[in-house]
Write a protein that holds these residues in place. Sequence first.
Motif, mmCIF file in Angstrom:
data_model
loop_
_atom_site.group_PDB
_atom_site.id
_atom_site.type_symbol
_atom_site.label_atom_id
_atom_site.label_comp_id
_atom_site.label_asym_id
_atom_site.label_seq_id
_atom_site.Cartn_x
_atom_site.Cartn_y
_atom_site.Cartn_z
ATOM 1 N N ALA A 1 0.851 -1.187 0.000
ATOM 2 C CA ALA A 1 0.000 0.000 0.000
ATOM 3 C C ALA A 1 0.886 1.236 0.000
ATOM 4 C CB ALA A 1 -0.923 0.014 1.216
ATOM 5 N N VAL A 2 0.497 2.240 -0.787
ATOM 6 C CA VAL A 2 1.303 3.449 -0.934
ATOM 7 C C VAL A 2 0.416 4.670 -0.725
ATOM 8 C CG1 VAL A 2 2.845 4.779 -2.405
ATOM 9 C CG2 VAL A 2 2.781 2.283 -2.600
ATOM 10 N N THR A 3 0.828 5.552 0.178
ATOM 11 C CA THR A 3 0.139 6.815 0.408
ATOM 12 C C THR A 3 1.111 7.943 0.114
ATOM 13 O OG1 THR A 3 -1.214 5.812 2.147
ATOM 14 C CG2 THR A 3 -1.114 8.211 2.072
ATOM 15 N N LEU A 4 0.699 8.871 -0.751
ATOM 16 C CA LEU A 4 1.554 10.001 -1.130
ATOM 17 C C LEU A 4 1.135 11.247 -0.363
ATOM 18 C CD1 LEU A 4 1.648 9.519 -5.020
ATOM 19 C CD2 LEU A 4 3.264 8.660 -3.307
ATOM 20 N N HIS A 5 2.119 11.963 0.139
ATOM 21 C CA HIS A 5 1.877 13.243 0.810
ATOM 22 C C HIS A 5 2.321 14.340 -0.156
ATOM 23 C CE1 HIS A 5 1.147 11.309 4.753
ATOM 24 N NE2 HIS A 5 1.989 10.396 4.278
ATOM 25 N N THR A 6 1.361 15.025 -0.762
ATOM 26 C CA THR A 6 1.652 16.007 -1.805
ATOM 27 C C THR A 6 1.311 17.420 -1.325
ATOM 28 O OG1 THR A 6 -0.562 15.847 -2.797
ATOM 29 C CG2 THR A 6 1.092 14.277 -3.552
ATOM 30 N N GLY A 7 1.607 18.388 -2.202
ATOM 31 C CA GLY A 7 1.294 19.775 -1.907
ATOM 32 C C GLY A 7 2.381 20.452 -1.101
ATOM 33 N N SER A 8 2.074 21.641 -0.603
ATOM 34 C CA SER A 8 3.015 22.434 0.177
ATOM 35 C C SER A 8 2.256 23.144 1.280
ATOM 36 C CB SER A 8 3.705 23.468 -0.726
ATOM 37 O OG SER A 8 2.748 24.363 -1.269
ATOM 38 N N ARG A 9 3.002 23.783 2.165
ATOM 39 C CA ARG A 9 2.333 24.532 3.233
ATOM 40 C C ARG A 9 1.467 25.643 2.659
ATOM 41 N NH1 ARG A 9 7.158 25.320 7.763
ATOM 42 N NH2 ARG A 9 7.346 23.077 8.314
ATOM 43 N N ARG B 1 -0.048 25.803 -0.296
ATOM 44 C CA ARG B 1 -1.257 25.329 -0.996
ATOM 45 C C ARG B 1 -2.029 24.299 -0.186
ATOM 46 N NH1 ARG B 1 -0.764 22.681 -5.945
ATOM 47 N NH2 ARG B 1 1.255 21.828 -5.383
ATOM 48 N N GLY B 2 -1.456 23.892 0.934
ATOM 49 C CA GLY B 2 -2.103 22.873 1.749
ATOM 50 C C GLY B 2 -1.607 21.479 1.394
ATOM 51 N N ARG B 3 -1.293 20.709 2.402
ATOM 52 C CA ARG B 3 -0.805 19.355 2.163
ATOM 53 C C ARG B 3 -1.978 18.402 1.961
ATOM 54 N NH1 ARG B 3 4.494 19.277 2.661
ATOM 55 N NH2 ARG B 3 5.569 20.758 4.028
ATOM 56 N N GLN B 4 -1.752 17.399 1.091
ATOM 57 C CA GLN B 4 -2.786 16.428 0.791
ATOM 58 C C GLN B 4 -2.247 15.015 0.981
ATOM 59 O OE1 GLN B 4 -3.692 17.575 -3.282
ATOM 60 N NE2 GLN B 4 -5.530 18.666 -2.607
ATOM 61 N N LEU C 1 10.310 6.138 -4.559
ATOM 62 C CA LEU C 1 9.313 7.212 -4.550
ATOM 63 C C LEU C 1 9.727 8.393 -3.679
ATOM 64 C CD1 LEU C 1 5.705 5.706 -4.582
ATOM 65 C CD2 LEU C 1 6.866 7.018 -6.353
ATOM 66 N N GLY C 2 10.724 8.217 -2.815
ATOM 67 C CA GLY C 2 11.205 9.340 -2.018
ATOM 68 C C GLY C 2 10.517 9.439 -0.669
ATOM 69 N N VAL C 3 10.861 10.507 0.042
ATOM 70 C CA VAL C 3 10.433 10.659 1.443
ATOM 71 C C VAL C 3 8.964 11.022 1.573
ATOM 72 C CG1 VAL C 3 12.741 11.304 2.215
ATOM 73 C CG2 VAL C 3 11.166 13.093 1.429
ATOM 74 N N HIS C 4 8.314 11.446 0.486
ATOM 75 C CA HIS C 4 6.909 11.852 0.577
ATOM 76 C C HIS C 4 5.954 10.684 0.373
ATOM 77 C CE1 HIS C 4 8.119 15.998 0.796
ATOM 78 N NE2 HIS C 4 8.794 15.902 -0.336
ATOM 79 N N ALA C 5 6.479 9.478 0.287
ATOM 80 C CA ALA C 5 5.647 8.289 0.117
ATOM 81 C C ALA C 5 5.707 7.418 1.364
ATOM 82 C CB ALA C 5 6.107 7.500 -1.102
ATOM 83 N N GLU C 6 4.546 7.024 1.829
ATOM 84 C CA GLU C 6 4.450 6.090 2.953
ATOM 85 C C GLU C 6 4.114 4.714 2.381
ATOM 86 O OE1 GLU C 6 1.502 5.259 6.757
ATOM 87 O OE2 GLU C 6 1.661 7.293 5.926
ATOM 88 N N GLY D 1 -4.469 22.996 -10.719
ATOM 89 C CA GLY D 1 -3.593 23.608 -9.727
ATOM 90 C C GLY D 1 -2.315 22.833 -9.468
ATOM 91 N N ARG D 2 -2.123 21.718 -10.156
ATOM 92 C CA ARG D 2 -0.938 20.886 -9.926
ATOM 93 C C ARG D 2 0.221 21.302 -10.832
ATOM 94 N NH1 ARG D 2 -3.190 14.648 -9.384
ATOM 95 N NH2 ARG D 2 -4.896 15.083 -7.923
ATOM 96 N N TYR D 3 1.412 20.804 -10.472
ATOM 97 C CA TYR D 3 2.613 21.010 -11.272
ATOM 98 C C TYR D 3 2.895 19.743 -12.084
ATOM 99 C CZ TYR D 3 3.398 25.188 -8.475
ATOM 100 O OH TYR D 3 3.257 26.422 -7.875
ATOM 101 N N PRO D 4 3.662 19.858 -13.185
ATOM 102 C CA PRO D 4 3.919 18.684 -14.032
ATOM 103 C C PRO D 4 4.436 17.463 -13.278
ATOM 104 C CG PRO D 4 4.642 20.663 -15.165
ATOM 105 C CD PRO D 4 4.223 21.091 -13.781
ATOM 106 N N ALA D 5 5.313 17.674 -12.278
ATOM 107 C CA ALA D 5 5.879 16.549 -11.531
ATOM 108 C C ALA D 5 4.825 15.801 -10.723
ATOM 109 C CB ALA D 5 6.987 17.032 -10.609
ATOM 110 N N GLU D 6 3.661 16.424 -10.511
ATOM 111 C CA GLU D 6 2.595 15.790 -9.738
ATOM 112 C C GLU D 6 1.593 15.046 -10.620
ATOM 113 O OE1 GLU D 6 2.210 18.802 -5.946
ATOM 114 O OE2 GLU D 6 1.352 19.476 -7.843
#
Length: 543
Positions: A10-18, A20-23, A62-67, A425-430
Amino acid sequence: MALFEVSDLAVTLHTGSRARGRQVVPAVRSFSFSVDRGQTLAVVGESGSGKSASLLAATRLLGVHAEVTGSVRFADRDLLSLSPKALRHILGKDIGFVFQDPQSNLHPFKTVGRQIEEVFRVHRAATRRELRGRVEGLLDEVGIADPSHAYRAYPAQFSGGMRQRVMIAIAIALNPALIIADEPTTALDVSVQAGIIALLRRLQHDHGTAIVFVSHDLGVVAEIADDVVVVKDGSIVESGSRQDIFGTPREEYTRALLAASRLHSVDAVAPALPVADEAAPLLSVRGLAKSYRTRARGSRRTVLDGLDFTIGAGEVVGLVGESGSGKSTVGRIVAGLQYADSGEITLGGVAFPTGLGDGIPALPAQARRSVQMIFQDPYSSLHPRRTVRASLAAPLVAQRVTRTEIPARVDRAAADARVGPELLGRYPAELSGGQRQRVAIARALVLEPALIVADEPLSSLDVTTQAEILALVADLIRRRRTAFLFITHDLGVVSSIAQRVIVLGPDGVEETGSTAEVFGNPQSAYTRRLLDAVPRLDGARAS
């Protein structure tokens, strides 16, 4: 025991910024699959379904933003619990990767040879004296002509298909036990695609290599896979042997994927579209010639010599051929982004300047609005620090459209290209690869041009989205009489959308005519070879 086994991933992504709000986005829900030595497992599904995310998460890329939770075992070692140092010994050496986007994964300022050498250097798998020969041997193995020249070249000097072959050379350099191939044949023409499939099969035969093959091309999957996992919205819909999935699918979603794939057969019939006025074409090209400087002083390499064709309002002309045949060069010249050496190019009555120039030709603003381009690589053609909405608004700002009119036109173009409002509202990397390509299509539509030059516009899209985009193209032609120069290696796409086709070979135009005539009764041996290389859902190439 399976070589590579994933359980309850199972993979949960933590996206966004302070700002724009984290998701918190659940990307993968309880994936379980395995692959044995010498076997190929295909993972198929639509863009954003979690195909790539599951494999990147399983190998901790996936990096540090993935659980990430669950179990991932490779050769009976738990990859999720290894130290970073221990993991580095495995990745690249025992597990090879072919990533989806070669442009963003190759260093633009390092030669191709140096980048392939890094695999041997990091894992200390060759002496300095051996390196050059090993690298050139790999370049030859993946079908790149003149390996000694390619060794010294930079990625920007290669076509999209050639860059993908470099990625495959890096992946197979150390004969890994497992290759994870994320859309490895997406940017390749059908003949090179057939060669890559043959190469992967040979690796399996010679070394017992296991392959996890992520793809939206069900024709290729039918040809190479032993087992198939079908993915939708982060969950596995069904899995089984290739014969079961393709022959007797249980789920409606799988049946829809197979039905969409059949629409891209070379036997598909193009939709009924308005008849173009040949007496007064929108675009006229006569005697087009283009060459490039080579490393040898005063020498030039001819890419195009004497190309003639027209496109009428509302007409779709397909331009097909192998990588390096000059397809993309034709597109850039027609789009007004590159000079032709000589010839006559007229769009809507405006003549394009020609000559041995290296810059961008000067064209009136109206001509710039009249032709837009969808580039082959959506990631590198989108500004990484602009949101999707800002990227779609940029052409309107450049053309001095009033500020109050811009939001409505952006929303209309986004809706036409099936870019959901939640993506603006997203960026290409997202975005996934398919989502980025739809944004690129929306950007081309936003100025409502008379002609769109589409350079591999469907290469990153899954089959159902391809079907939607092709339906969109047909609708644009009917409603707006938008014309298209459709550049692609996918002969099935051309068969299903283009009224006429131009086949470019290494020596120029092989043949041209209506798509039905050229594909139904090809006169050129080159065209017949391309058609014979097209994969079919029954796992056999055309004959």
